[in-house]
Design a protein around this motif. Structure first.
Motif, PDB file in Angstrom:
ATOM      1  N   GLY A  74     113.443 106.532  44.910  1.00  0.00           N
ATOM      2  CA  GLY A  74     112.582 106.186  46.137  1.00  0.00           C
ATOM      3  C   GLY A  74     111.528 105.303  45.493  1.00  0.00           C
ATOM      4  O   GLY A  74     111.222 105.020  44.313  1.00  0.00           O
ATOM      5  N   THR A  75     110.592 104.626  46.312  1.00  0.00           N
ATOM      6  CA  THR A  75     109.536 103.744  45.967  1.00  0.00           C
ATOM      7  C   THR A  75     108.104 104.306  46.406  1.00  0.00           C
ATOM      8  O   THR A  75     107.063 103.748  46.042  1.00  0.00           O
ATOM      9  CB  THR A  75     109.533 102.309  46.731  1.00  0.00           C
ATOM     10  OG1 THR A  75     109.817 102.539  48.088  1.00  0.00           O
ATOM     11  CG2 THR A  75     111.032 101.643  46.104  1.00  0.00           C
ATOM     12  N   GLY A  76     108.260 105.527  46.841  1.00  0.00           N
ATOM     13  CA  GLY A  76     106.922 106.126  47.380  1.00  0.00           C
ATOM     14  C   GLY A  76     106.275 106.782  46.257  1.00  0.00           C
ATOM     15  O   GLY A  76     106.425 106.767  44.998  1.00  0.00           O
ATOM     16  N   THR A  83     117.475 102.640  47.459  1.00  0.00           N
ATOM     17  CA  THR A  83     117.074 103.893  47.037  1.00  0.00           C
ATOM     18  C   THR A  83     118.013 104.937  47.188  1.00  0.00           C
ATOM     19  O   THR A  83     119.035 104.493  48.125  1.00  0.00           O
ATOM     20  CB  THR A  83     115.867 104.428  47.952  1.00  0.00           C
ATOM     21  OG1 THR A  83     116.155 104.503  49.233  1.00  0.00           O
ATOM     22  CG2 THR A  83     114.742 103.419  47.801  1.00  0.00           C
ATOM     23  N   GLU A 129     114.943 109.181  48.700  1.00  0.00           N
ATOM     24  CA  GLU A 129     114.293 109.163  49.435  1.00  0.00           C
ATOM     25  C   GLU A 129     114.339 107.689  50.567  1.00  0.00           C
ATOM     26  O   GLU A 129     114.442 106.662  49.751  1.00  0.00           O
ATOM     27  CB  GLU A 129     112.728 109.010  49.039  1.00  0.00           C
ATOM     28  CG  GLU A 129     111.701 108.964  50.020  1.00  0.00           C
ATOM     29  CD  GLU A 129     110.199 108.996  49.270  1.00  0.00           C
ATOM     30  OE1 GLU A 129     109.572 109.942  49.160  1.00  0.00           O
ATOM     31  OE2 GLU A 129     110.044 108.063  48.779  1.00  0.00           O
ATOM     32  N   ARG A 130     114.606 107.776  51.617  1.00  0.00           N
ATOM     33  CA  ARG A 130     114.765 106.610  52.289  1.00  0.00           C
ATOM     34  C   ARG A 130     113.386 106.007  52.650  1.00  0.00           C
ATOM     35  O   ARG A 130     112.336 106.630  52.484  1.00  0.00           O
ATOM     36  CB  ARG A 130     115.321 106.996  53.949  1.00  0.00           C
ATOM     37  CG  ARG A 130     116.678 107.461  53.840  1.00  0.00           C
ATOM     38  CD  ARG A 130     117.175 107.669  55.392  1.00  0.00           C
ATOM     39  NE  ARG A 130     118.500 108.135  55.228  1.00  0.00           N
ATOM     40  CZ  ARG A 130     119.738 106.983  55.511  1.00  0.00           C
ATOM     41  NH1 ARG A 130     119.346 105.780  55.442  1.00  0.00           N
ATOM     42  NH2 ARG A 130     120.908 107.711  55.394  1.00  0.00           N
ATOM     43  N   SER A 131     113.399 104.576  52.636  1.00  0.00           N
ATOM     44  CA  SER A 131     112.238 103.590  52.714  1.00  0.00           C
ATOM     45  C   SER A 131     112.569 102.802  53.930  1.00  0.00           C
ATOM     46  O   SER A 131     113.810 102.392  54.420  1.00  0.00           O
ATOM     47  CB  SER A 131     112.134 102.874  51.151  1.00  0.00           C
ATOM     48  OG  SER A 131     111.393 101.731  51.703  1.00  0.00           O
ATOM     49  N   GLU A 173     113.878  99.290  51.980  1.00  0.00           N
ATOM     50  CA  GLU A 173     114.726  99.175  51.092  1.00  0.00           C
ATOM     51  C   GLU A 173     116.150  99.790  51.690  1.00  0.00           C
ATOM     52  O   GLU A 173     116.051 100.912  52.457  1.00  0.00           O
ATOM     53  CB  GLU A 173     114.529  99.817  49.738  1.00  0.00           C
ATOM     54  CG  GLU A 173     113.571  98.927  48.914  1.00  0.00           C
ATOM     55  CD  GLU A 173     112.282  99.166  49.178  1.00  0.00           C
ATOM     56  OE1 GLU A 173     112.022 100.196  49.787  1.00  0.00           O
ATOM     57  OE2 GLU A 173     111.430  98.544  48.953  1.00  0.00           O
TER      58      GLU A 173
END
Length: 355
Positions: free
Chosen positions: A17-19, A47, A50-52, A55
């Motif tokens: 994820g990117t969070g 990802t 975690e959904r973004s 992305e």
């Protein structure tokens, strides 16, 4: 079916994820990799935990593209690699290997792009028939552009000794730091998030990094060791452990100096001397530029270009014929046992060949 045209050139970089929950050095490197690769070929960050909002999500992409799918997938998150390789079976995958010691084996034919010689040697032993490449991580441009390492930029710095609490050993925090403060040195132990690391490092004369105990406890290796390299780019004198990949970049007495060198008082004396006369403990500016140049983004882009060109030739062959396989360790040991047994039999009296 082998993808062709633009689809064959596509690259997807997988991250959980990117969070903020995934914010760490591994995520930063993966995002940097995607950014640099986008200069060479169409590249996406995908990802899988975690959904973004921006992305694509791995499960959605796999449903839309049956294997072998399109382009090259890059996996890197050590604990997740075995499960990701199973999900990506039948597709072109490259493992960007950071730390070692996760304990898994790679399927035959999966290429490895190691970020250090330490990791390269690990997979050269564990998977000697897999394609292996060396692609060190790169410093972001800000470290080259703003790092105060040139001789004209050297000045009295407000922090004598900088320590980052994360990964630091009990020896550094509870023995060395108090001993240095007792000598009258200004020691800052940084904890938590810093908005401008370059400015922090530019304000320190000496930087201490001792991650050996941290990684021994974690059971995996120091994958690359960017902080000592970042500190060097800012003109700090670096004292560091030399575990795992740190040995790639830190030649004791050249690029940096060993920390925990047998004696607390020896450490205190050397660090105090480095604070008093830092120029005597750093490479010359021209030598420092030479030592840092392999870790520039331009150098990494050139490395990726070379690797991708080789993979263009290799991947169709891996799909057209069975990839080479490493001999299992149990089989190697059995061969050694049989060879040793034959040598014993050959020395027995009265033994005749063929009987």
């Amino acid at each position: 079916m082998i993808p062709s045209g633009a689809d064959a050139q596509r690259i997807r970089v997988l991250v959980p994820g990117t969070g903020t929950r995934f914010r760490c050095g591994g995520l930063s490197v993966a995002l940097q990799t995607a950014r640099l690769l986008s200069d060479l070929r169409p590249t996406q960050v995908v990802t899988y935990r975690e959904r973004s909002g921006s992305e694509p999500f791995l499960a959605d992409v796999l449903r839309a593209e049956p294997a072998p799918g399109q382009g090259l997938w890059i996996v890197s998150w050590g604990f997740d690699v075995p499960a990701l390789l199973r999900r990506l079976r039948g597709r072109a995958v490259l493992y960007q290997a950071h730390s070692t010691g996760y304990g898994f084996d790679l399927p035959p034919g999966v290429p490895v792009a190691a970020v250090s010689r330490n990791t390269l040697g690990y997979w050269g032993d564990r998977a000697p028939r897999n394609p292996l490449f060396l692609l060190p991580n790169a410093l972001e441009p800000q470290w080259f552009e703003r790092g105060a390492r040139a001789s004209l930029q050297q000045r009295a710095r407000p922090i004598d000794v900088l320590v980052q609490r994360r990964k630091s050993s009990a020896y550094v925090l509870h023995q060395l730091v108090p001993a240095l403060r007792a000598q009258g040195l200004k020691v800052e132990v940084q904890d938590g998030w810093v908005d401008d690391l370059v400015a922090l490092f530019n304000n320190a004369s000496v930087y201490l990094y001792d991650s050996a105990d941290h990684w021994r406890c974690a059971g995996v290796s120091e994958g690359f060791g960017l902080p000592p390299l970042e500190a060097s780019a800012c003109g700090c004198v670096v004292f560091s452990s030399v575990n795992h990949a740190l040995a790639d970049i830190l030649t004791p007495g050249v690029m940096g100096h060993q920390l925990g060198c047998g004696s607390l008082q020896h450490d205190v004396a050397r660090i105090s001397a480095a604070v008093a006369r830092p120029a005597d403990w750093r490479p010359t500016p021209s030598e420092m530029e030479r030592l840092l140049s392999p870790y520039s983004e331009d150098a990494l882009v050139n490395g990726w270009r070379r690797v991708l060109n080789e993979l263009d030739a290799l991947m169709p062959r891996l799909q057209a014929e069975p990839p080479l396989r490493s001999v299992p360790l149990a089989a190697l040991r059995r061969r050694r046992w049989l060879a040793a047994a034959r040598r014993v039999v050959n020395r027995l009296p009265g033994w005749l060949p063929g009987r």
